[in-house]
Write an enzyme that holds these catalytic residues in place. Structure first.
Site, PDB file in Angstrom:
ATOM      1  N   LYS A 123      -0.250   2.858  -3.309  1.00  0.00           N
ATOM      2  CA  LYS A 123      -0.211   1.495  -2.781  1.00  0.00           C
ATOM      3  C   LYS A 123      -1.315   0.622  -3.377  1.00  0.00           C
ATOM      4  O   LYS A 123      -1.117  -0.565  -3.624  1.00  0.00           O
ATOM      5  CB  LYS A 123      -0.327   1.510  -1.255  1.00  0.00           C
ATOM      6  CG  LYS A 123       0.925   2.030  -0.561  1.00  0.00           C
ATOM      7  CD  LYS A 123       0.793   1.966   0.955  1.00  0.00           C
ATOM      8  CE  LYS A 123       2.070   2.432   1.641  1.00  0.00           C
ATOM      9  NZ  LYS A 123       1.969   2.382   3.113  1.00  0.00           N
ATOM     10  N   LYS A 206      12.172   5.773  -4.227  1.00  0.00           N
ATOM     11  CA  LYS A 206      12.566   5.729  -2.823  1.00  0.00           C
ATOM     12  C   LYS A 206      13.274   4.409  -2.508  1.00  0.00           C
ATOM     13  O   LYS A 206      12.893   3.352  -3.015  1.00  0.00           O
ATOM     14  CB  LYS A 206      11.322   5.887  -1.946  1.00  0.00           C
ATOM     15  CG  LYS A 206      11.614   6.022  -0.454  1.00  0.00           C
ATOM     16  CD  LYS A 206      10.319   6.230   0.316  1.00  0.00           C
ATOM     17  CE  LYS A 206      10.572   6.327   1.813  1.00  0.00           C
ATOM     18  NZ  LYS A 206       9.325   6.482   2.584  1.00  0.00           N
ATOM     19  N   LYS A 209      12.788  -1.638   1.147  1.00  0.00           N
ATOM     20  CA  LYS A 209      13.110  -3.034   1.435  1.00  0.00           C
ATOM     21  C   LYS A 209      12.325  -3.986   0.541  1.00  0.00           C
ATOM     22  O   LYS A 209      12.645  -5.174   0.466  1.00  0.00           O
ATOM     23  CB  LYS A 209      12.856  -3.352   2.907  1.00  0.00           C
ATOM     24  CG  LYS A 209      11.502  -2.962   3.416  1.00  0.00           C
ATOM     25  CD  LYS A 209      11.416  -3.169   4.920  1.00  0.00           C
ATOM     26  CE  LYS A 209      10.221  -2.468   5.541  1.00  0.00           C
ATOM     27  NZ  LYS A 209      10.437  -1.043   5.707  1.00  0.00           N
TER      28      LYS A 209
END
Length: 267
Positions: A123, A206, A209
């Site tokens: 991240k 993965k 959204k």
């Protein structure tokens, strides 16, 4: 006088898990989490499910939008089959014990443990000096979420397994430091097909959204026609289906579609 013998504490079976209210539930959220949550509820186990809004603010959030997304996620839980009469469903920020225990666990966890968390590296990327301290330390808050309720089992996807291992390390160190059997060593529950649902455009990534392409995911608010069109356009390969799963080992796109079908069909 001899020291009193301490009887080891036994912990009742209790499920805990949570989802961030970051908006836009996908098929990955349903198969990897919500569907499993309902299954555990229906097994008659004590189940506690949390909308982890404190985790969401590790990156900046618009307060009004976060409130709306929290309500939408609560609706998603209930629509998926979570029954508030049989499961506890709440949002994290309403229970101060989460952040209070999270601070205590910040003093138990070690910097070396935290720095090995691969999700933080993913991240933060090359910008790790500029991300929030909360993003680095949030696995300690996740441990507090779980252990505040002395949960014995947590349904998790493969991507969260490392964080649950950290939770186990924190519980073991706390118990050892103070000579108690206060926290259970929580077990992960990773079972069945579809524990990690991948993008319909790239079977190595993965389903998310945040992907710029809406064709990469099935949103839980998509209608029947939209879902059918997305699956028809999903990336696969020209080879026929093999006779066993081993034949899909190096075919990520085909394997993803087979896993999705298997998870939805409960086979």
């Amino acid at each position: 006088m001899s020291e009193p013998v301490q009887t080891p504490q036994t912990f009742p079976t209790r499920i805990f898990s949570g989802i961030q209210p970051s908006g836009g539930l996908t098929l990955g959220n349903y198969l990897g989490a919500l569907k499993r949550f309902v299954q555990k509820q229906d097994e008659g186990i004590e189940t506690i499910y949390c909308i982890v809004d404190m985790h969401a603010i590790t990156v900046w959030q618009d307060p009004a939008k976060l409130r709306q997304q929290t309500r939408e996620l609560a609706a998603g839980f209930i629509a998926a089959g979570i029954d508030p009469a049989r499961s506890i469903l709440f949002n994290q920020s309403q229970v101060s014990a989460h952040v209070e225990l999270g601070w205590i666990f910040n003093t138990v966890a070690r910097m070396g443990w935290m720095s090995r968390m691969t999700q933080f590296k993913d991240k933060a990327g090359k910008n790790s000096e500029n991300v929030s301290l909360g993003l680095f330390a949030y696995p300690a808050l996740m441990a507090a979420d779980i252990l505040a309720y002395k949960a014995t089992h947590v349904p998790v996807g493969e991507d969260q397994k490392q964080h649950l291992e950290l939770t186990r390390d924190i519980a073991a160190k706390f118990n050892n430091d103070y000579g108690v059997n206060f926290f259970p060593i929580t077990e992960p529950v990773i079972e069945g097909a579809g524990t990690r649902v991948m993008s319909l455009r790239d079977g190595t990534k993965k389903m998310s959204k945040s992907d710029p392409s809406d064709q990469s995911r099935i949103n839980l608010t998509d209608d029947t026609d939209t879902i059918a069109k997305k699956f028809r356009k999903a990336k696969t390969d020209a080879e026929p289906l093999p006779e066993d799963l081993e034949g899909l080992k190096d075919r990520p796109d085909a394997r993803n579609l087979v896993n999705i079908y298997a998870a939805l069909a409960d086979i």
